[in-house]
Motif scaffolding. Structure first.
Motif, PDB file in Angstrom:
ATOM      1  N   TRP A 113       0.845  -1.198   0.000  1.00 36.05           N
ATOM      2  CA  TRP A 113       0.000   0.000   0.000  1.00 36.05           C
ATOM      3  C   TRP A 113       0.885   1.256   0.000  1.00 36.05           C
ATOM      4  CZ3 TRP A 113      -0.500   4.149   3.288  1.00 36.05           C
ATOM      5  CH2 TRP A 113      -1.608   4.984   3.074  1.00 36.05           C
ATOM      6  N   GLU A 169       2.452   1.740  -3.410  1.00 39.36           N
ATOM      7  CA  GLU A 169       1.430   2.180  -4.359  1.00 39.36           C
ATOM      8  C   GLU A 169       1.116   3.673  -4.207  1.00 39.36           C
ATOM      9  OE1 GLU A 169      -3.288   1.287  -5.104  1.00 39.36           O
ATOM     10  OE2 GLU A 169      -2.009  -0.369  -4.445  1.00 39.36           O
ATOM     11  N   HIS A 170       1.202   4.185  -2.993  1.00 39.36           N
ATOM     12  CA  HIS A 170       0.831   5.575  -2.720  1.00 39.36           C
ATOM     13  C   HIS A 170       2.029   6.438  -2.328  1.00 39.36           C
ATOM     14  CE1 HIS A 170      -3.405   4.555  -2.965  1.00 39.36           C
ATOM     15  NE2 HIS A 170      -3.148   3.498  -2.217  1.00 39.36           N
ATOM     16  N   GLU A 208       4.210   8.436  -3.894  1.00 38.79           N
ATOM     17  CA  GLU A 208       4.268   9.830  -4.350  1.00 38.79           C
ATOM     18  C   GLU A 208       3.316  10.716  -3.559  1.00 38.79           C
ATOM     19  OE1 GLU A 208       4.158  10.778  -8.527  1.00 38.79           O
ATOM     20  OE2 GLU A 208       5.266   8.949  -9.018  1.00 38.79           O
ATOM     21  N   ARG A 209       2.110  10.233  -3.373  1.00 38.71           N
ATOM     22  CA  ARG A 209       1.113  11.002  -2.625  1.00 38.71           C
ATOM     23  C   ARG A 209       1.555  11.212  -1.177  1.00 38.71           C
ATOM     24  NH1 ARG A 209      -5.385   9.881  -2.277  1.00 38.71           N
ATOM     25  NH2 ARG A 209      -5.821  11.563  -0.825  1.00 38.71           N
ATOM     26  N   ILE A 210       2.104  10.169  -0.563  1.00 36.65           N
ATOM     27  CA  ILE A 210       2.550  10.259   0.832  1.00 36.65           C
ATOM     28  C   ILE A 210       3.731  11.214   0.955  1.00 36.65           C
ATOM     29  CG2 ILE A 210       3.517   8.947   2.758  1.00 36.65           C
ATOM     30  CD1 ILE A 210       1.880   6.522   1.664  1.00 36.65           C
TER      31      ILE A 210
END
Length: 115
Positions: A98, A101-102, A104-106
């Motif tokens: 998870w 997968e995330h 860049e956003r984090i």
């Protein structure tokens, strides 16, 4: 005499065992088999020697890892996952996926604004 802790749910219990910044990274570093202290320190960037020692002791106490001392010169100590630790590592794999997968956003979160 210490009192056993009561947990509100399974997630509460799991976080109590693996909580903190470093234990997940230590578990990850041990996933492929026994590792010596120096190798472990290099595998977990940013951790101080003192904190690594404390975390390893706590993880040994909770049964996540095994510490094997070889009585030789120079002394040799290896750390490895127990079955209990390996099962936690397996459970954490989905969380790691998870995060990947995330990522860049984090990384874009302004962490100084998060309270």
């Amino acid at each position: 005499m210490t009192k056993n802790r009561t947990f509100t749910c399974g997630l509460d219990a799991a976080i109590a065992v693996m909580g903190g910044k470093w234990k997940g990274l230590i578990l990850f570093a041990l996933q492929d088999g026994p590792v010596r202290f120096g190798e472990l320190r290099r595998a977990v960037p940013g951790i101080s020697e003192r904190v690594l020692i404390l975390q390893l002791r706590e993880m040994e106490t909770t049964g996540l890892l095994h510490r094997e001392v070889y009585h030789q010169v120079p002394p040799k100590v290896e750390y490895s996952l127990t079955e209990f630790g390996d099962s936690l590592n397996t459970a954490m794999a989905a969380l790691g996926e998870w995060g990947e997968e995330h990522l860049e956003r984090i990384e874009a979160i302004p962490w100084s604004d998060v309270k």
